[in-house]
Scaffold this motif. Structure first.
Motif, PDB file in Angstrom:
ATOM      1  N   THR A  58       0.843  -1.196   0.000  1.00  0.00           N
ATOM      2  CA  THR A  58       0.000   0.000   0.000  1.00  0.00           C
ATOM      3  C   THR A  58       0.878   1.246   0.000  1.00  0.00           C
ATOM      4  N   ALA A  59       0.254   2.404  -0.257  1.00  0.00           N
ATOM      5  CA  ALA A  59       1.000   3.660  -0.277  1.00  0.00           C
ATOM      6  C   ALA A  59       1.620   3.957   1.092  1.00  0.00           C
ATOM      7  N   GLU A  60       0.900   3.626   2.170  1.00  0.00           N
ATOM      8  CA  GLU A  60       1.425   3.876   3.518  1.00  0.00           C
ATOM      9  C   GLU A  60       2.629   2.982   3.805  1.00  0.00           C
ATOM     10  N   GLU A  61       2.549   1.714   3.404  1.00  0.00           N
ATOM     11  CA  GLU A  61       3.679   0.801   3.608  1.00  0.00           C
ATOM     12  C   GLU A  61       4.895   1.247   2.804  1.00  0.00           C
ATOM     13  N   VAL A  62       4.667   1.680   1.583  1.00  0.00           N
ATOM     14  CA  VAL A  62       5.773   2.175   0.762  1.00  0.00           C
ATOM     15  C   VAL A  62       6.407   3.406   1.402  1.00  0.00           C
ATOM     16  N   SER A  63       5.569   4.293   1.925  1.00  0.00           N
ATOM     17  CA  SER A  63       6.073   5.535   2.517  1.00  0.00           C
ATOM     18  C   SER A  63       6.921   5.277   3.755  1.00  0.00           C
ATOM     19  N   THR A  64       6.430   4.427   4.655  1.00  0.00           N
ATOM     20  CA  THR A  64       7.122   4.233   5.935  1.00  0.00           C
ATOM     21  C   THR A  64       8.323   3.308   5.831  1.00  0.00           C
ATOM     22  N   GLN A  65       8.264   2.297   4.952  1.00  0.00           N
ATOM     23  CA  GLN A  65       9.310   1.287   4.929  1.00  0.00           C
ATOM     24  C   GLN A  65      10.307   1.451   3.794  1.00  0.00           C
ATOM     25  N   VAL A  66       9.995   2.276   2.816  1.00  0.00           N
ATOM     26  CA  VAL A  66      10.908   2.457   1.690  1.00  0.00           C
ATOM     27  C   VAL A  66      11.283   3.923   1.525  1.00  0.00           C
ATOM     28  N   THR A  67      10.280   4.779   1.277  1.00  0.00           N
ATOM     29  CA  THR A  67      10.554   6.178   0.969  1.00  0.00           C
ATOM     30  C   THR A  67      11.275   6.887   2.110  1.00  0.00           C
ATOM     31  N   ASP A  68      10.790   6.729   3.338  1.00  0.00           N
ATOM     32  CA  ASP A  68      11.408   7.415   4.481  1.00  0.00           C
ATOM     33  C   ASP A  68      12.857   6.999   4.675  1.00  0.00           C
ATOM     34  N   ARG A  69      13.148   5.718   4.490  1.00  0.00           N
ATOM     35  CA  ARG A  69      14.519   5.246   4.666  1.00  0.00           C
ATOM     36  C   ARG A  69      15.454   5.838   3.617  1.00  0.00           C
ATOM     37  N   ILE A  70      14.972   5.889   2.386  1.00  0.00           N
ATOM     38  CA  ILE A  70      15.813   6.451   1.320  1.00  0.00           C
ATOM     39  C   ILE A  70      16.017   7.949   1.535  1.00  0.00           C
ATOM     40  N   GLU A  71      14.967   8.650   1.917  1.00  0.00           N
ATOM     41  CA  GLU A  71      15.081  10.090   2.180  1.00  0.00           C
ATOM     42  C   GLU A  71      16.137  10.387   3.249  1.00  0.00           C
ATOM     43  N   LYS A  72      16.074   9.667   4.361  1.00  0.00           N
ATOM     44  CA  LYS A  72      17.020   9.904   5.453  1.00  0.00           C
ATOM     45  C   LYS A  72      18.458   9.640   5.012  1.00  0.00           C
ATOM     46  N   LYS A  73      18.642   8.638   4.172  1.00  0.00           N
ATOM     47  CA  LYS A  73      19.987   8.329   3.696  1.00  0.00           C
ATOM     48  C   LYS A  73      20.495   9.411   2.762  1.00  0.00           C
ATOM     49  N   LEU A  74      19.614   9.955   1.917  1.00  0.00           N
ATOM     50  CA  LEU A  74      20.027  11.011   0.994  1.00  0.00           C
ATOM     51  C   LEU A  74      20.353  12.300   1.738  1.00  0.00           C
ATOM     52  N   MET A  75      19.709  12.538   2.861  1.00  0.00           N
ATOM     53  CA  MET A  75      19.988  13.741   3.633  1.00  0.00           C
ATOM     54  C   MET A  75      21.404  13.743   4.201  1.00  0.00           C
ATOM     55  N   GLU A  76      22.008  12.569   4.318  1.00  0.00           N
ATOM     56  CA  GLU A  76      23.357  12.497   4.853  1.00  0.00           C
ATOM     57  C   GLU A  76      24.384  13.149   3.944  1.00  0.00           C
ATOM     58  N   THR A  77      24.050  13.342   2.670  1.00  0.00           N
ATOM     59  CA  THR A  77      24.990  13.997   1.762  1.00  0.00           C
ATOM     60  C   THR A  77      25.149  15.475   2.092  1.00  0.00           C
ATOM     61  N   GLY A  78      24.074  16.112   2.549  1.00  0.00           N
ATOM     62  CA  GLY A  78      24.126  17.523   2.930  1.00  0.00           C
ATOM     63  C   GLY A  78      24.189  18.487   1.766  1.00  0.00           C
TER      64      GLY A  78
END
Length: 309
Positions: A58-78
């Motif tokens: 579902t969209a919620e599962e994709v958001s919490t388990q995939v999208t959020d993890r990728i976003e946080k990792k990309l933020m590490e680049t700064g």
């Protein structure tokens, strides 16, 4: 103190002035011959798109388990202006926009870090996730686009000719990239009849398992002699539609062909992928982009010659 008179100096030093003019003219001719002739000026798009598929979620599962993890990792680049993401059933889309102040020659290293950091969390993503896939090629300019069509030829035949032309165009020195537009993936459709399966008492899962096992590629052993090693391979993979139709399915003490319970046919992706039309006919586009510093005029002449050959 009198002002310097350039005209008087030039008249008094004619030989030197003439030499300078000849040198500058020669340098101009040489520079003009080496001058790149591009259709559009180079422009760098400071954006990367990270796309991840998770079929059935579902969209919620994709958001919490995939999208959020990728976003946080990309933020590490700064090194981002902002990060924008979208989550919908079965798909995650994250857009990374680099800082405007970042020089273009620093982008390859930044995009490499994005790929590396995202790859680090790939083993932690849920089972069944496909990807992530990265796309940072938004600045390609295709100066020449050719249409390949043929009366009576299907997409499979046109694709074969288009791929041959693609290989030839890659040999041209000024060619940077060649893309094929409007391709339709060919597939073999197996449409099982629920009525026939129910009448014969055959579960659909049994048919699917039998097909998967028959067409699976599995590792085998090898046979060694004193001088050679012979690889042993299991034969039986499907090579044609007729082999699929005649594939035997055994249920209990009965054996029947797959065509007895299913309609098998060769076709294309449905719904169709984006098509290209030329002069009212289906066609395959061959888009050619030029390498940096190339000559778009010479490239057009050579590419046209190859496409007409």
């Amino acid at each position: 103190m009198s002002n310097f008179n350039l005209s008087a100096w030039a008249l008094n030093n004619r030989t030197l002035v003439l030499f300078i003019m000849i040198v500058l003219a020669f340098a101009g001719v040489v520079s003009y011959q080496k001058l790149g002739q591009s259709e559009d000026p180079p422009f760098t798009f400071k954006i990367m798109v990270v796309r991840t598929m998770w079929p059935g979620a579902t969209a919620e599962e994709v958001s919490t388990q995939v999208t959020d993890r990728i976003e946080k990792k990309l933020m590490e680049t700064g090194s981002y202006e902002f990060i924008r993401s979208y989550s919908r059933p079965g798909e995650s889309l994250v857009m990374f926009i680099a800082k405007d102040s970042l020089f273009s020659d620093k982008l390859p290293e930044l995009f490499y870090q994005i790929r590396k950091k995202t790859g680090d969390i790939k083993p932690t993503l849920p089972e069944g996730v496909v990807g992530p896939f990265f796309n940072d090629e938004f600045g390609d300019t295709f100066g020449n686009i050719y249409a390949l069509s043929g009366d009576g030829f299907d997409y499979a035949t046109l694709k074969n000719y288009a791929e041959r032309l693609e290989l030839e165009l890659h040999r041209v020195k000024d060619v940077n990239k060649v893309d094929l537009i409007g391709l339709q993936d060919e597939k073999i459709w197996i449409e099982l009849s629920n009525t026939k399966l129910a009448t014969l008492g055959i579960p659909m899962t049994k048919v699917q398992e039998a097909i998967d096992q028959q067409n699976a590629i599995t590792p085998t052993a090898f046979f060694e002699t004193g001088s050679d090693r012979v690889q042993l391979r299991v034969d039986g993979a499907f090579d044609s539609v007729e082999q699929i139709k005649n594939f035997p399915i055994r249920v209990g003490d009965r054996s029947l062909r797959l065509s007895d319970v299913a309609e098998i046919k060769r076709g294309f992706t449905d719904p169709a992928q984006p098509r290209m039309r030329f002069m009212g006919e289906n066609a395959i586009g061959i888009a050619v982009s030029m390498r940096p510093g190339g000559d778009i005029i010479e490239l057009e002449k050579i590419s046209t010659k190859i496409s007409r050959a």
